[in-house]
Design a protein around this motif. Sequence first.
Motif, PDB file in Angstrom:
ATOM      1  N   MET A 108      20.908   3.422  13.837  1.00 43.76           N
ATOM      2  CA  MET A 108      19.698   2.659  13.912  1.00 43.76           C
ATOM      3  C   MET A 108      18.529   3.369  13.254  1.00 43.76           C
ATOM      4  N   GLY A 109      18.402   4.617  13.432  1.00 39.15           N
ATOM      5  CA  GLY A 109      17.299   5.359  12.852  1.00 39.15           C
ATOM      6  C   GLY A 109      16.137   5.438  13.818  1.00 39.15           C
ATOM      7  N   SER A 110      15.058   6.033  13.361  1.00 40.29           N
ATOM      8  CA  SER A 110      13.910   6.233  14.233  1.00 40.29           C
ATOM      9  C   SER A 110      12.898   5.089  14.161  1.00 40.29           C
ATOM     10  N   GLY A 111      13.067   4.133  13.261  1.00 33.67           N
ATOM     11  CA  GLY A 111      12.164   2.999  13.167  1.00 33.67           C
ATOM     12  C   GLY A 111      10.936   3.253  12.312  1.00 33.67           C
ATOM     13  N   VAL A 112      10.831   4.401  11.667  1.00 30.80           N
ATOM     14  CA  VAL A 112       9.671   4.728  10.849  1.00 30.80           C
ATOM     15  C   VAL A 112       9.620   3.850   9.600  1.00 30.80           C
ATOM     16  N   GLY A 113      10.738   3.499   9.033  1.00 33.68           N
ATOM     17  CA  GLY A 113      10.780   2.738   7.792  1.00 33.68           C
ATOM     18  C   GLY A 113      10.662   1.238   7.963  1.00 33.68           C
ATOM     19  N   MET A 114      10.569   0.750   9.163  1.00 38.16           N
ATOM     20  CA  MET A 114      10.529  -0.689   9.406  1.00 38.16           C
ATOM     21  C   MET A 114       9.288  -1.355   8.800  1.00 38.16           C
ATOM     22  N   GLY A 115       8.147  -0.723   8.886  1.00 40.34           N
ATOM     23  CA  GLY A 115       6.910  -1.312   8.385  1.00 40.34           C
ATOM     24  C   GLY A 115       6.759  -1.217   6.882  1.00 40.34           C
ATOM     25  N   MET A 116       7.495  -0.360   6.259  1.00 41.73           N
ATOM     26  CA  MET A 116       7.354  -0.156   4.813  1.00 41.73           C
ATOM     27  C   MET A 116       7.802  -1.378   4.015  1.00 41.73           C
ATOM     28  N   GLY A 117       8.672  -2.180   4.545  1.00 38.35           N
ATOM     29  CA  GLY A 117       9.127  -3.376   3.850  1.00 38.35           C
ATOM     30  C   GLY A 117       8.020  -4.396   3.675  1.00 38.35           C
ATOM     31  N   TRP A 118       7.097  -4.444   4.605  1.00 40.70           N
ATOM     32  CA  TRP A 118       5.991  -5.394   4.555  1.00 40.70           C
ATOM     33  C   TRP A 118       4.731  -4.809   3.932  1.00 40.70           C
ATOM     34  N   MET A 119       4.714  -3.538   3.687  1.00 44.29           N
ATOM     35  CA  MET A 119       3.527  -2.875   3.155  1.00 44.29           C
ATOM     36  C   MET A 119       3.171  -3.398   1.757  1.00 44.29           C
ATOM     37  N   TRP A 120       4.152  -3.723   0.941  1.00 41.88           N
ATOM     38  CA  TRP A 120       3.879  -4.247  -0.402  1.00 41.88           C
ATOM     39  C   TRP A 120       3.126  -5.564  -0.330  1.00 41.88           C
ATOM     40  N   LEU A 121       3.440  -6.393   0.672  1.00 36.59           N
ATOM     41  CA  LEU A 121       2.750  -7.667   0.840  1.00 36.59           C
ATOM     42  C   LEU A 121       1.273  -7.448   1.161  1.00 36.59           C
ATOM     43  N   PHE A 122       0.982  -6.467   1.989  1.00 33.36           N
ATOM     44  CA  PHE A 122      -0.401  -6.136   2.307  1.00 33.36           C
ATOM     45  C   PHE A 122      -1.177  -5.762   1.053  1.00 33.36           C
ATOM     46  N   TRP A 123      -0.618  -4.911   0.221  1.00 36.96           N
ATOM     47  CA  TRP A 123      -1.318  -4.451  -0.990  1.00 36.96           C
ATOM     48  C   TRP A 123      -1.491  -5.583  -2.003  1.00 36.96           C
ATOM     49  N   VAL A 124      -0.501  -6.440  -2.127  1.00 39.27           N
ATOM     50  CA  VAL A 124      -0.615  -7.579  -3.042  1.00 39.27           C
ATOM     51  C   VAL A 124      -1.740  -8.508  -2.585  1.00 39.27           C
ATOM     52  N   LEU A 125      -1.773  -8.794  -1.285  1.00 37.73           N
ATOM     53  CA  LEU A 125      -2.827  -9.663  -0.757  1.00 37.73           C
ATOM     54  C   LEU A 125      -4.200  -9.009  -0.880  1.00 37.73           C
ATOM     55  N   LEU A 126      -4.272  -7.721  -0.692  1.00 34.27           N
ATOM     56  CA  LEU A 126      -5.534  -7.008  -0.832  1.00 34.27           C
ATOM     57  C   LEU A 126      -6.045  -7.074  -2.275  1.00 34.27           C
ATOM     58  N   ILE A 127      -5.174  -6.850  -3.228  1.00 30.31           N
ATOM     59  CA  ILE A 127      -5.566  -6.900  -4.638  1.00 30.31           C
ATOM     60  C   ILE A 127      -5.990  -8.312  -5.030  1.00 30.31           C
ATOM     61  N   LEU A 128      -5.245  -9.321  -4.583  1.00 32.56           N
ATOM     62  CA  LEU A 128      -5.619 -10.712  -4.877  1.00 32.56           C
ATOM     63  C   LEU A 128      -6.973 -11.060  -4.268  1.00 32.56           C
ATOM     64  N   GLY A 129      -7.228 -10.571  -3.074  1.00 28.97           N
ATOM     65  CA  GLY A 129      -8.512 -10.819  -2.427  1.00 28.97           C
ATOM     66  C   GLY A 129      -9.666 -10.195  -3.199  1.00 28.97           C
ATOM     67  N   VAL A 130      -9.476  -8.975  -3.687  1.00 26.95           N
ATOM     68  CA  VAL A 130     -10.528  -8.303  -4.462  1.00 26.95           C
ATOM     69  C   VAL A 130     -10.779  -9.042  -5.773  1.00 26.95           C
ATOM     70  N   VAL A 131      -9.726  -9.475  -6.443  1.00 33.87           N
ATOM     71  CA  VAL A 131      -9.883 -10.218  -7.703  1.00 33.87           C
ATOM     72  C   VAL A 131     -10.601 -11.542  -7.449  1.00 33.87           C
ATOM     73  N   LEU A 132     -10.225 -12.245  -6.393  1.00 27.57           N
ATOM     74  CA  LEU A 132     -10.870 -13.514  -6.057  1.00 27.57           C
ATOM     75  C   LEU A 132     -12.345 -13.300  -5.734  1.00 27.57           C
ATOM     76  N   LEU A 133     -12.642 -12.263  -4.995  1.00 31.85           N
ATOM     77  CA  LEU A 133     -14.025 -11.943  -4.673  1.00 31.85           C
ATOM     78  C   LEU A 133     -14.830 -11.646  -5.939  1.00 31.85           C
ATOM     79  N   ALA A 134     -14.242 -10.937  -6.878  1.00 33.24           N
ATOM     80  CA  ALA A 134     -14.925 -10.628  -8.134  1.00 33.24           C
ATOM     81  C   ALA A 134     -15.208 -11.897  -8.937  1.00 33.24           C
ATOM     82  N   VAL A 135     -14.244 -12.806  -8.989  1.00 38.54           N
ATOM     83  CA  VAL A 135     -14.426 -14.060  -9.724  1.00 38.54           C
ATOM     84  C   VAL A 135     -15.540 -14.888  -9.093  1.00 38.54           C
ATOM     85  N   VAL A 136     -15.543 -14.985  -7.779  1.00 36.83           N
ATOM     86  CA  VAL A 136     -16.583 -15.749  -7.091  1.00 36.83           C
ATOM     87  C   VAL A 136     -17.954 -15.113  -7.320  1.00 36.83           C
ATOM     88  N   ALA A 137     -18.028 -13.796  -7.280  1.00 38.77           N
ATOM     89  CA  ALA A 137     -19.301 -13.109  -7.492  1.00 38.77           C
ATOM     90  C   ALA A 137     -19.819 -13.327  -8.909  1.00 38.77           C
TER      91      ALA A 137
END
Length: 84
Positions: free
Chosen positions: A1-30
Motif C-alpha cells: 500500500m505504501g505510506s500514502g505520500v504520493g496520493m495527492g501528487m496525481g491531482w497536483m497537476w490539475l491545481f497548477w493548470v487551473l492556477l495558470i489558466l486563472g492568471v491568464v484569464l485575469l490578465a486578459v480581463v485586466a
Amino acid sequence: MGSGVGMGMGWMWLFWVLLILGVVLLAVVAVRAFGGGVTRSDRGDGRMSQERSRARQVLDERYARGEITTEEYRERLSALGEDR
C-alpha cells in the motif's frame, strides 16, 4: 500500500493548470478593462470603420470635383460625425 505520500501528487497537476489558466484569464480581463475593451465598431472584420472611411472618401472626392459646395460638404461631414 505504501505510506500514502504520493496520493495527492496525481491531482497536483490539475491545481497548477487551473492556477495558470486563472492568471491568464485575469490578465486578459485586466487588459480589456484598462485598455478600453472592445467596442462594437472594433468587432468582426472592422466593417463599421471601413464603411465610415469609404463614405468620407466619397464625400472628399465629390467636394474635390466641385459637385457639392463647402456648406454641403461641412453638413455632410457633420452628419458622418467627422467634424473638423
